[in-house]
Design a protein around this motif. Sequence first.
Motif, PDB file in Angstrom:
ATOM      1  N   SER A 129     -70.905  27.031   1.785  1.00  0.00           N
ATOM      2  CA  SER A 129     -70.610  25.767   1.125  1.00  0.00           C
ATOM      3  C   SER A 129     -69.408  25.095   1.776  1.00  0.00           C
ATOM      4  O   SER A 129     -68.771  25.665   2.658  1.00  0.00           O
ATOM      5  CB  SER A 129     -70.333  26.014  -0.366  1.00  0.00           C
ATOM      6  OG  SER A 129     -71.428  26.667  -0.981  1.00  0.00           O
ATOM      7  N   TYR A 130     -69.100  23.894   1.295  1.00  0.00           N
ATOM      8  CA  TYR A 130     -68.067  23.062   1.920  1.00  0.00           C
ATOM      9  C   TYR A 130     -66.953  22.699   0.950  1.00  0.00           C
ATOM     10  O   TYR A 130     -66.462  21.590   0.940  1.00  0.00           O
ATOM     11  CB  TYR A 130     -68.723  21.797   2.495  1.00  0.00           C
ATOM     12  CG  TYR A 130     -69.705  22.124   3.592  1.00  0.00           C
ATOM     13  CD1 TYR A 130     -69.291  22.171   4.912  1.00  0.00           C
ATOM     14  CD2 TYR A 130     -71.023  22.428   3.300  1.00  0.00           C
ATOM     15  CE1 TYR A 130     -70.175  22.496   5.932  1.00  0.00           C
ATOM     16  CE2 TYR A 130     -71.922  22.753   4.311  1.00  0.00           C
ATOM     17  CZ  TYR A 130     -71.489  22.781   5.613  1.00  0.00           C
ATOM     18  OH  TYR A 130     -72.369  23.121   6.613  1.00  0.00           O
TER      19      TYR A 130
ATOM     20  N   GLY B  27     -67.202  24.240   6.694  1.00  0.00           N
ATOM     21  CA  GLY B  27     -67.712  25.084   5.621  1.00  0.00           C
ATOM     22  C   GLY B  27     -67.155  26.492   5.653  1.00  0.00           C
ATOM     23  O   GLY B  27     -66.344  26.848   6.512  1.00  0.00           O
TER      24      GLY B  27
ATOM     25  N   ARG C 214     -70.140  19.561  -3.078  1.00  0.00           N
ATOM     26  CA  ARG C 214     -68.764  19.760  -2.613  1.00  0.00           C
ATOM     27  C   ARG C 214     -67.740  19.502  -3.710  1.00  0.00           C
ATOM     28  O   ARG C 214     -67.836  18.544  -4.470  1.00  0.00           O
ATOM     29  CB  ARG C 214     -68.482  18.836  -1.426  1.00  0.00           C
ATOM     30  CG  ARG C 214     -67.054  18.937  -0.933  1.00  0.00           C
ATOM     31  CD  ARG C 214     -66.846  18.255   0.393  1.00  0.00           C
ATOM     32  NE  ARG C 214     -65.458  17.934   0.645  1.00  0.00           N
ATOM     33  CZ  ARG C 214     -64.455  18.799   0.751  1.00  0.00           C
ATOM     34  NH1 ARG C 214     -64.676  20.078   0.585  1.00  0.00           N
ATOM     35  NH2 ARG C 214     -63.225  18.403   1.006  1.00  0.00           N
TER      36      ARG C 214
END
Length: 118
Positions: A13-14, A25, A67
């Motif tokens: 994920s970021y 990420g 995000r």
Amino acid sequence: MGIIRLKNIRTFSYHGCLVEESKIGSDYRVDLEIHANLAHSASSDKLTDTVDYVHLNKIVVEEMAIRSELLEHVAQRINNRTLKELEMVTQVTVEVSKINPPIGGDVQEVTIILEAKR
């Protein structure tokens, strides 16, 4: 009362406050624990009488894909959505861990733990 745990859900994920984190990420680990009355499903042996852990995993994966700057924010979204979508759940605890966080030290992971109750 019973407990269902999903351990070590892995995502890429970021999340993060740094611009670099939004571009490159990072690896994350999520652990989810829910409390619900599982007595009926234990007797009936029917998926419709329990909390479907496929649904729980879907919530985690989808929320981790959105995000956030802070892990607290994504953890709260997971808790809120779990309680909203799964009426049998009376309590939810989520642990969101960023693996090898960019904090200028040799740290394996940083973890946020949030709990919510109905």
